[in-house]
Design a protein around this motif. Structure first.
Motif, short mmCIF file in Angstrom:
data_model
loop_
_atom_site.label_atom_id
_atom_site.label_comp_id
_atom_site.label_asym_id
_atom_site.label_seq_id
_atom_site.Cartn_x
_atom_site.Cartn_y
_atom_site.Cartn_z
N TRP A 59 -43.63 -23.22 13.11
CA TRP A 59 -44.36 -21.99 13.39
C TRP A 59 -45.77 -22.33 13.79
O TRP A 59 -46.36 -23.23 13.23
CB TRP A 59 -44.36 -21.09 12.15
N PRO A 60 -46.37 -21.71 14.76
CA PRO A 60 -45.93 -20.55 15.54
C PRO A 60 -45.19 -20.91 16.83
O PRO A 60 -44.66 -20.04 17.49
CB PRO A 60 -47.25 -19.85 15.87
N GLU A 61 -45.15 -22.20 17.20
CA GLU A 61 -44.52 -22.59 18.47
C GLU A 61 -43.02 -22.30 18.48
O GLU A 61 -42.45 -22.05 19.54
CB GLU A 61 -44.74 -24.07 18.75
N CYS A 63 -41.42 -19.75 17.21
CA CYS A 63 -41.09 -18.32 17.08
C CYS A 63 -41.72 -17.53 18.21
O CYS A 63 -42.70 -17.94 18.81
CB CYS A 63 -41.62 -17.78 15.76
N SER A 64 -41.14 -16.35 18.44
CA SER A 64 -41.76 -15.46 19.43
C SER A 64 -43.04 -14.88 18.84
O SER A 64 -43.26 -14.90 17.63
CB SER A 64 -40.79 -14.35 19.82
N GLU A 65 -43.88 -14.33 19.69
CA GLU A 65 -45.19 -13.86 19.24
C GLU A 65 -45.11 -12.64 18.33
O GLU A 65 -46.05 -12.34 17.61
CB GLU A 65 -46.09 -13.57 20.43
N ASP A 66 -43.97 -11.94 18.32
CA ASP A 66 -43.85 -10.78 17.44
C ASP A 66 -43.17 -11.11 16.11
O ASP A 66 -42.81 -10.22 15.35
CB ASP A 66 -43.09 -9.66 18.15
N TYR A 67 -43.05 -12.39 15.77
CA TYR A 67 -42.37 -12.80 14.54
C TYR A 67 -43.04 -12.24 13.29
O TYR A 67 -42.38 -11.70 12.41
CB TYR A 67 -42.28 -14.33 14.43
N LEU A 68 -44.37 -12.35 13.18
CA LEU A 68 -45.06 -11.87 11.98
C LEU A 68 -44.90 -10.37 11.81
O LEU A 68 -44.70 -9.87 10.70
CB LEU A 68 -46.53 -12.27 12.00
N SER A 69 -44.97 -9.63 12.91
CA SER A 69 -44.76 -8.19 12.84
C SER A 69 -43.34 -7.88 12.37
O SER A 69 -43.14 -7.03 11.49
CB SER A 69 -45.01 -7.57 14.21
#
Length: 102
Positions: A59-61, A63-69
């Motif tokens: 993480w973060p590479e 995962c997609s950018e909306d993973y935390l949301s």
């Protein structure tokens, strides 16, 4: 995950193998204090430990950018589902008379 791998010769000394993202880290523990053995590293602050515990490897590479949301809403949904189950169980038990005076 910790696994006792061997005992030291001192009465209060043990060696533990801890795995972080499939990489072994050997910890030497004496009197409640653990330090990484020579040639090994151990997470040195709470933030690193929590990231390794709760975020996926890479993480973060990775995962997609909306993973935390997504993860925040998924956690919220799990919490509300747990509360709903708790309240449902309470209502059923009260309905059959559990907790009422005879």
């Amino acid at each position: 995950r910790r696994r006792k791998s061997s005992s030291g010769t001192a009465a209060n000394k043990i060696a533990l193998t801890e795995y972080h993202h499939s990489q072994p880290v050997v910890l030497i523990c004496t009197s409640g204090q653990c330090t990484a053995a020579a040639g090994h590293h151990s997470p040195n602050n709470v933030t690193q430990i929590l990231k390794r515990m709760f975020l996926p490897e890479g993480w973060p590479e990775s995962c997609s950018e909306d993973y935390l949301s997504f993860q925040a809403w998924d956690t919220f949904q799990a919490l509300t589902s747990y509360i709903r189950g708790l309240l449902t169980s309470q209502a059923v038990l009260r309905g059959v008379g559990v907790g009422q005076q005879a």
